[in-house]
Design an enzyme around this catalytic site. Structure first.
Site, PDB file in Angstrom:
ATOM      1  N   ALA A 170       0.824  -1.184  -0.064  1.00 59.71           N
ATOM      2  CA  ALA A 170      -0.028  -0.102   0.091  1.00 59.71           C
ATOM      3  C   ALA A 170       0.873   1.275   0.109  1.00 59.71           C
ATOM      4  CB  ALA A 170      -0.916  -0.068   1.355  1.00 59.71           C
TER       5      ALA A 170
ATOM      6  N   VAL B 195       3.114   4.216  -2.580  1.00 59.40           N
ATOM      7  CA  VAL B 195       2.616   5.089  -3.533  1.00 59.40           C
ATOM      8  C   VAL B 195       2.160   4.437  -5.059  1.00 59.40           C
ATOM      9  CG1 VAL B 195       3.221   7.069  -4.831  1.00 59.40           C
ATOM     10  CG2 VAL B 195       4.117   6.855  -2.890  1.00 59.40           C
TER      11      VAL B 195
ATOM     12  N   ALA C 280       3.722  -4.523  -5.821  1.00 63.90           N
ATOM     13  CA  ALA C 280       4.345  -3.186  -5.945  1.00 63.90           C
ATOM     14  C   ALA C 280       4.920  -3.110  -4.105  1.00 63.90           C
ATOM     15  CB  ALA C 280       3.111  -2.110  -5.908  1.00 63.90           C
ATOM     16  N   VAL C 281       5.965  -3.802  -3.983  1.00 60.66           N
ATOM     17  CA  VAL C 281       6.600  -3.723  -2.496  1.00 60.66           C
ATOM     18  C   VAL C 281       7.517  -3.053  -2.675  1.00 60.66           C
ATOM     19  CG1 VAL C 281       5.740  -6.062  -2.247  1.00 60.66           C
ATOM     20  CG2 VAL C 281       7.834  -5.959  -3.226  1.00 60.66           C
ATOM     21  N   GLY C 282       8.139  -2.175  -3.566  1.00 63.29           N
ATOM     22  CA  GLY C 282       9.158  -1.254  -3.561  1.00 63.29           C
ATOM     23  C   GLY C 282      10.094  -1.347  -4.861  1.00 63.29           C
TER      24      GLY C 282
ATOM     25  N   HIS D 228      -8.792  35.344  -4.079  1.00 60.49           N
ATOM     26  CA  HIS D 228      -9.939  34.663  -3.714  1.00 60.49           C
ATOM     27  C   HIS D 228     -10.917  34.534  -4.697  1.00 60.49           C
ATOM     28  CE1 HIS D 228     -13.322  33.767  -1.112  1.00 60.49           C
ATOM     29  NE2 HIS D 228     -13.975  34.815  -1.556  1.00 60.49           N
TER      30      HIS D 228
END
Ligand SMILES: Cc1cc2nc3c(=O)[nH]c(=O)nc-3n(C[C@H](O)[C@H](O)[C@H](O)COP(=O)(O)OP(=O)(O)OC[C@H]3O[C@@H](n4cnc5c(N)ncnc54)[C@H](O)[C@@H]3O)c2cc1C
Length: 474
Positions: free
Chosen positions: A189, A191, A276-278, A451
């Site tokens: 979990a 990026v 996707a572990v790094g 604004h």
């Protein structure tokens, strides 16, 4: 063509190609060696980022966001459409076109700056020579006074869930699915898992994210991570924390997963698995044995604070060295090294590198979190402001999230800014500028913000550090 250069860069990712262009701008004769081939088999400059990372993921995130808004959010604006559909081949082809535009753009920039590209695998030999091996095995040797190693990173593979490019995939595979998977499991979990999980979830996939760590987004500020976890859950992302994958087996009916969580062993069958572990530094085959360049235990090239390897004329930058694996970090190192080589004063400030997660809502931060400051014993004060009280965010119907400014309790210097909400990938830039100039919360609070804009949230958060936000109770 002469085989002698002032600078040879190995790797044409955002670290390497930027270093090559900057060195050429400074009047040096530059070559850049890169082995990445695009879908057409031709050289595709730009590395992971342009080919299978930052740019294609953002293209798919944007397309899927448009589809999700049309099918889930536009009714609030009184807009409806019957039978909204998404054509996946067109969706992927649009991404491919953008990738080609940008990789081709780097080739054009090389031409304009007279950087000579070499297509093949580069290996540093002793004495600052580089052996280039083309795909057909042909070899040539070039040399330079300075060599910049920018070989980047590759996805980490799990021994029990090997990539097959079809069913068990890495980031490149998950950017190219031919259809929306019915069930997609993602290991990690982080990026990449969250961004690519969001893409396919928005298009209708059931997405299950299996994360070994017990805390969600542990490196983000805890308040911001909490909002993110709540929002992602609302979107239907099924994030399982403290869950460890033990087995992944491809069978006829999909990938059979076995993982353990606090309740023991669990089983799950999915159509696709994204691991996707790094990422790990990619230095395989980069160095001859006698170059003297050192690698650390994670195969990263060892460098000092000036990105120098300790071997005369050999430098290293980007994902292949220490520090966050981010395109803009590598690019800044590339510029700095080119400038150091040319005898100028290069500069990279690691304390103000912005981090962004391009989910919905987006997350962005720079500087320290409250957790870090507490651990370091630094006295601080905070101010925050919710997008729910920001006129522009409400008008956009995207009033989720907040901005939090952390300042030193005594000096008021900004130590960190943490955001979740609409457009925060852009809003973080003004905070980075303020931090780079060693600004205080008071400085941000005294700057006129237009604004109605989302940036007023930054202004109000800065005012709130001193308990004087106007549009909320303090
Ligand atoms: C899905 C995904 C999304 C991402 N999104 C973002 C984002 O939004 N923002 C962000 O900042 N970062 C993002 N990243 C990370 C970013 O892509 C990397 O940090 C960045 O690409 C690193 O740049 P680099 O130049 O160091 O290496 P790379 O981009 O990996 O490039 C290295 C290049 O060197 C080549 N090479 C390697 N060895 C050799 C050799 N011996 N000879 C010749 N060529 C060689 C490789 O083929 C490659 O082309 C993402 C990554 C992924 C996977």
């Amino acid at each position: 063509m002469s085989d002698k250069f002032d600078v040879i860069v190995i790797g044409a990712g955002p670290a390497g190609y930027v270093a090559a262009i900057r060195a050429a701008q400074l009047g040096l004769k530059v070559a850049c060696v890169d082995a990445f081939a695009g879908k057409d088999g031709k050289q595709a400059l730009g590395g992971t980022c342009l080919n299978v990372g930052c740019i294609p993921s953002k293209a798919l995130l944007d397309s899927s966001r448009q589809f999700y808004n049309l099918t889930h959010n536009f009714d609030a604006h009184g807009i409806s459409a019957d039978n909204a559909k998404i054509d996946i081949p067109t969706f992927v082809a649009r991404k491919d076109k953008i990738v080609k535009q940008f990789t081709g753009g780097v080739a054009q920039l090389f031409k304009a700056n007279k950087v000579t590209p070499f297509f093949g695998k580069g290996k540093l030999l002793k004495g600052n020579q580089v052996e280039v091996t083309a795909a057909d095995g042909a070899k040539q040797t070039i040399s330079a006074a300075n060599v910049i190693l920018a070989s980047g990173s590759v996805p980490i593979e799990l021994p029990f869930a090997r990539f097959d490019g079809k069913t068990i995939v890495d980031n490149a595979g998950a950017l190219d699915f031919a259809a929306v998977p019915k069930r997609l499991a993602i290991i990690g979990a982080g990026v990449i898992g969250l961004e690519l999980g969001s893409v396919w979830k928005r298009l209708g996939a059931e997405v299950i994210i299996i994360e070994a760590l017990p805390d969600f987004l542990g490196s983000a500020d805890a308040d911001i991570a909490k909002v993110a976890q709540r929002e992602f859950k609302k979107q239907g992302l099924d994030i399982k924390l403290g869950a460890k994958l033990g087995k992944a087996e491809v069978k006829k009916d999909g990938v059979h997963l076995v993982y353990t969580d606090k309740d023991g062993e669990q089983q799950l069958v999915v159509d696709k698995l994204l691991v996707a572990v790094g990422r790990r530094a990619y230095t395989d085959g980069l160095l001859a044995d006698d170059t003297g360049v050192k690698l650390d235990e994670r195969h990263r090239i060892v460098v000092d604070e000036h990105n120098h390897t300790g071997v005369d004329g050999v430098w290293a930058i980007g994902d292949a060295v220490r520090g966050p694996m981010l395109a803009h970090k590598g690019s800044e190192e590339g510029i700095a090294v080119a400038e150091w080589i040319a005898g100028k004063a290069g500069h990279v400030n690691f304390d103000t590198i912005p981090y962004v997660i391009y989910t919905e809502p987006e997350l962005a931060w720079a500087g320290k979190t409250e957790q870090q400051l507490t651990e370091e014993g630094v006295p601080y004060k905070t101010g925050s402001f919710p997008f729910a009280a920001n006129g522009r965010a409400v008008a956009m119907n995207e009033a989720v999230g907040q901005v939090k400014v952390i300042a030193h309790a005594e000096t008021d210097r900004i130590l960190g800014v943490h955001m979740i909400g609409p457009g925060v990938s852009e809003l973080i830039a003004e905070c980075v500028v303020a931090m780079e100039f060693k600004g205080s919360a008071e400085d941000l609070a005294r700057i006129v913000h237009a604004h109605p804009t989302l940036s007023e949230t930054v202004h109000e958060a800065a005012l709130s550090v001193d308990k004087r936000a106007i549009h909320k109770g303090n």
